[in-house]
Design a protein around this motif. Sequence first.
Motif, PDB file in Angstrom:
ATOM      1  N   ASP A   1     -18.588 -15.711 -45.572  1.00 47.30           N
ATOM      2  CA  ASP A   1     -18.219 -15.467 -44.175  1.00 47.30           C
ATOM      3  C   ASP A   1     -17.015 -16.306 -43.749  1.00 47.30           C
ATOM      4  O   ASP A   1     -16.221 -15.881 -42.892  1.00 47.30           O
ATOM      5  CB  ASP A   1     -19.405 -15.771 -43.261  1.00 47.30           C
TER       6      ASP A   1
ATOM      7  N   ASP B   1     -22.574 -18.148 -46.252  1.00 51.15           N
ATOM      8  CA  ASP B   1     -21.641 -18.891 -45.404  1.00 51.15           C
ATOM      9  C   ASP B   1     -20.262 -18.955 -46.052  1.00 51.15           C
ATOM     10  O   ASP B   1     -19.230 -18.790 -45.388  1.00 51.15           O
ATOM     11  CB  ASP B   1     -22.134 -20.328 -45.173  1.00 51.15           C
TER      12      ASP B   1
ATOM     13  N   ASP C   1     -29.154 -19.786 -35.438  1.00 47.13           N
ATOM     14  CA  ASP C   1     -27.706 -19.808 -35.657  1.00 47.13           C
ATOM     15  C   ASP C   1     -27.018 -20.776 -34.695  1.00 47.13           C
ATOM     16  O   ASP C   1     -25.876 -20.562 -34.294  1.00 47.13           O
ATOM     17  CB  ASP C   1     -27.131 -18.400 -35.488  1.00 47.13           C
ATOM     18  N   VAL C   2     -27.735 -21.823 -34.324  1.00 42.92           N
ATOM     19  CA  VAL C   2     -27.187 -22.849 -33.429  1.00 42.92           C
ATOM     20  C   VAL C   2     -27.319 -24.208 -34.108  1.00 42.92           C
ATOM     21  O   VAL C   2     -28.422 -24.594 -34.498  1.00 42.92           O
ATOM     22  CB  VAL C   2     -27.943 -22.876 -32.079  1.00 42.92           C
ATOM     23  N   PRO C   3     -26.197 -24.921 -34.282  1.00 45.66           N
ATOM     24  CA  PRO C   3     -24.824 -24.548 -33.938  1.00 45.66           C
ATOM     25  C   PRO C   3     -24.281 -23.483 -34.893  1.00 45.66           C
ATOM     26  O   PRO C   3     -24.710 -23.398 -36.037  1.00 45.66           O
ATOM     27  CB  PRO C   3     -24.058 -25.865 -34.091  1.00 45.66           C
ATOM     28  N   ASN C   4     -23.346 -22.727 -34.392  1.00 44.80           N
ATOM     29  CA  ASN C   4     -22.763 -21.639 -35.176  1.00 44.80           C
ATOM     30  C   ASN C   4     -21.698 -22.203 -36.114  1.00 44.80           C
ATOM     31  O   ASN C   4     -20.688 -22.751 -35.678  1.00 44.80           O
ATOM     32  CB  ASN C   4     -22.144 -20.586 -34.260  1.00 44.80           C
ATOM     33  N   LEU C   5     -21.944 -22.068 -37.396  1.00 46.51           N
ATOM     34  CA  LEU C   5     -21.068 -22.669 -38.413  1.00 46.51           C
ATOM     35  C   LEU C   5     -19.646 -22.127 -38.343  1.00 46.51           C
ATOM     36  O   LEU C   5     -18.677 -22.882 -38.459  1.00 46.51           O
ATOM     37  CB  LEU C   5     -21.656 -22.417 -39.805  1.00 46.51           C
ATOM     38  N   LEU C   6     -19.526 -20.825 -38.150  1.00 46.28           N
ATOM     39  CA  LEU C   6     -18.195 -20.214 -38.132  1.00 46.28           C
ATOM     40  C   LEU C   6     -17.396 -20.686 -36.921  1.00 46.28           C
ATOM     41  O   LEU C   6     -16.184 -20.903 -37.017  1.00 46.28           O
ATOM     42  CB  LEU C   6     -18.302 -18.691 -38.143  1.00 46.28           C
ATOM     43  N   GLN C   7     -18.074 -20.854 -35.792  1.00 45.87           N
ATOM     44  CA  GLN C   7     -17.376 -21.327 -34.602  1.00 45.87           C
ATOM     45  C   GLN C   7     -16.890 -22.760 -34.789  1.00 45.87           C
ATOM     46  O   GLN C   7     -15.776 -23.116 -34.382  1.00 45.87           O
ATOM     47  CB  GLN C   7     -18.288 -21.248 -33.373  1.00 45.87           C
TER      48      GLN C   7
ATOM     49  N   ARG D   1     -28.130 -26.484 -38.180  1.00 46.29           N
ATOM     50  CA  ARG D   1     -28.475 -25.077 -37.927  1.00 46.29           C
ATOM     51  C   ARG D   1     -29.752 -24.680 -38.644  1.00 46.29           C
ATOM     52  O   ARG D   1     -30.668 -24.090 -38.054  1.00 46.29           O
ATOM     53  CB  ARG D   1     -27.324 -24.184 -38.382  1.00 46.29           C
ATOM     54  N   ASN D   2     -29.828 -25.020 -39.924  1.00 46.82           N
ATOM     55  CA  ASN D   2     -30.964 -24.599 -40.736  1.00 46.82           C
ATOM     56  C   ASN D   2     -32.277 -25.233 -40.294  1.00 46.82           C
ATOM     57  O   ASN D   2     -33.354 -24.695 -40.554  1.00 46.82           O
ATOM     58  CB  ASN D   2     -30.715 -24.940 -42.209  1.00 46.82           C
TER      59      ASN D   2
END
Length: 237
Positions: free
Chosen positions: A58, A55, A21-27, A15-16
């Motif tokens: 979250d 992160d 925000d892809v890939p989305n860490l939370l997902q 992601r970074n």
Amino acid sequence: MTKLSVNINKIATLRNSRGGDVPNLLQVAKDVQKFGAQGVTIHPRPDERHIRYQDARDLVDVVYTEYNIEGNPMDNFLNLVYECAPTQVTLVPDAVDALTSNAGWDTIKHKAFLQEVIQECKSRNIRTSIFVDPVLEMIEGAKLVGADRIELYTEHFAAEYTKGNEKAIIPYTKAAELANELGLGVNAGHDLSLDNIEFFKNNIPNLLEVSIGHALISESLYLGLENVVNMYIRKLQ
């Protein structure tokens, strides 16, 4: 069975690399739990080159299995842990500029410091685990500082197993046996993979949890994340 905690650091690294925000860490954290993983692990570092401190915050509302935060118990890290109140904190003696974890604690040399940190974590109902090499004196030291568990640092085993040296498991088996005698829970992590996890698990008595990130995410590029999570779970049963 031994629980699988998926380390999602590499998702954050990807992601970074693009700044979005892809890939989305939370997902991804939601997905690995939906696929059957019994925990999520993160290892934030001071430079936030993969997992960011935000992160960690979250993920509190996303991880409904076991939430494991690993890291060097410096003030900023500990404040983050106290704020997030994860299921488990794994204390790792990383240098600030370490590329990845590369050594376990000297639990004798750092006894007073570890005792203080562990006492504070336990007062907040956070389970404590100490990252250690399979050295019996260090296991005994982990008991003396009041840890709930140890996490066996498995890089040496993984490297030797790749060469066909199955005897490399012996120190880990002995370390786990001693931990069991002392009433310490046993976790493990670092370079465990689909190739070696079943052999490792079968030779470690009462292995409670493994945290796997780099190999699992790499294997998922070819085999798919859901498939790989379930392959690990089957091997750990």
